[in-house]
Enzyme design. Structure first.
Site, PDB file in Angstrom:
ATOM      1  CE1 TYR A 169       3.028  74.211  49.492  1.00 12.26           C
ATOM      2  CE2 TYR A 169       4.129  72.196  48.795  1.00 12.26           C
ATOM      3  CZ  TYR A 169       4.029  73.276  49.663  1.00 12.26           C
ATOM      4  OH  TYR A 169       4.921  73.404  50.690  1.00 12.26           O
ATOM      5  CE1 TYR A 181       7.148  69.086  49.045  1.00 13.43           C
ATOM      6  CE2 TYR A 181       5.534  69.815  50.675  1.00 13.43           C
ATOM      7  CZ  TYR A 181       6.666  70.059  49.908  1.00 13.43           C
ATOM      8  OH  TYR A 181       7.311  71.265  49.998  1.00 13.43           O
ATOM      9  NE  ARG A 205      11.533  69.684  52.657  1.00 15.04           N
ATOM     10  CZ  ARG A 205      11.259  70.925  53.074  1.00 15.04           C
ATOM     11  NH1 ARG A 205      10.591  71.737  52.277  1.00 15.04           N
ATOM     12  NH2 ARG A 205      11.659  71.363  54.249  1.00 15.04           N
ATOM     13  CG  HIS A 251       7.327  72.316  55.033  1.00 19.47           C
ATOM     14  ND1 HIS A 251       7.306  71.078  54.439  1.00 19.47           N
ATOM     15  CD2 HIS A 251       7.236  73.209  54.015  1.00 19.47           C
ATOM     16  CE1 HIS A 251       7.230  71.211  53.126  1.00 19.47           C
ATOM     17  NE2 HIS A 251       7.178  72.506  52.841  1.00 19.47           N
ATOM     18  CG  HIS A 310       6.734  77.217  52.377  1.00 16.07           C
ATOM     19  ND1 HIS A 310       8.044  77.083  51.995  1.00 16.07           N
ATOM     20  CD2 HIS A 310       6.130  76.059  52.034  1.00 16.07           C
ATOM     21  CE1 HIS A 310       8.219  75.892  51.425  1.00 16.07           C
ATOM     22  NE2 HIS A 310       7.066  75.253  51.446  1.00 16.07           N
TER      23      HIS A 310
HETATM   24 FE   LIG Z   1       6.814  73.203  50.892  1.00 11.42          FE
END
Ligand SMILES: [Fe+2]
Length: 235
Positions: free
Chosen positions: A107, A146, A156, A159, A161
């Site tokens: 991110y 990640y 994770r 995905h 959000h």
């Molecule tokens: Fe996330």
């Protein structure tokens, strides 16, 4: 304390509990005392209202809305769906916002120090408003998995959000969309915190109809706001 008449409380058959012991941070942030319902004020349940005018022309295309305007790296995908009420009726003019990691699982955020490359051509956020049929549509890049610090070797699943705003500021819902066939789903404490019967509602369906020839695979993720098939939300 008067009863909260403005909004319905959560159905715990669909939504994750505030405390899920395998999801470590919920141990600290989950309430330790019974919740006290608050009556929403008039301003909370009547405004502001989001709609088509809140959305810019490239806001729904994460492959083009980066600062540079260049092509991001990774697998292009299309994510489309409808926002529906408990009777399957479309919900128009809901603001749908998404944010996600880039294809490397990173991110653009100061807290994200994962040793994976940032993509200068990928911002990782977008939004659109549902149309009269409750439909939304995004072009984006498939997000990478990640690592996170929940437990040893925790990763994770891929995905995206989602945040939805309804007709007022107080009507915000937040959830995550996952991808079919991801082997990390069965290992992810966040996904597993959702009651078993409701988990599949968080997983998008691959769709050849939404897939654009020569461009990108398509996924369908419908969001149901209430009722037996309601989409699980984050706590
Ligand atoms: Fe996330």
């Amino acid at each position: 304390m008067s009863e909260n008449r403005a909004f319905k409380s959560r159905d715990w058959d669909s939504h994750p509990a505030y405390l899920s012991s395998e999801y470590k941070s919920t141990r600290l942030r989950s309430p330790t005392k019974p919740l006290v319902p608050l009556v929403q004020s008039l301003s909370e349940i009547t405004g502001p209202v989001f709609g088509q005018e809140s959305v810019g022309p490239l806001d729904d295309d994460l492959t083009k809305n980066g600062v540079t305007g260049g092509e991001p790296l990774g697998e292009r995908i299309i994510v489309a769906g409808r926002v529906l009420d408990e009777d399957g009726r479309p919900v128009p003019d809901a603001l749908v916002e998404v944010w996600q990691a880039n294809s490397a699982g990173r991110y653009i955020h100061a807290v994200d120090q994962h040793d994976a490359p940032l993509d200068p051509n990928f911002f990782g956020g977008g939004r659109c408003a549902t149309d009269a049929e409750g439909r939304y549509f995004f072009k984006t890049i498939k997000p990478g998995a990640y690592p996170w610090g929940n437990h040893h070797n925790a990763w994770r699943p891929n995905h995206i959000h989602f945040s939805l705003f309804g007709p007022s500021f107080a009507t915000r819902l937040v959830t995550q969309m996952y991808f079919p066939g991801d082997p990390l789903l069965d290992l992810d404490p966040i996904f597993l915190a959702t009651p078993t019967a409701a988990r599949s509602r968080l997983v998008a369906d691959f769709s050849l109809d939404v897939t654009e020839p020569g461009f990108a695979l398509g996924y369908v993720f419908d969001i149901v706001l209430r009722g037996r098939n309601e989409t699980p939300m984050e706590t």
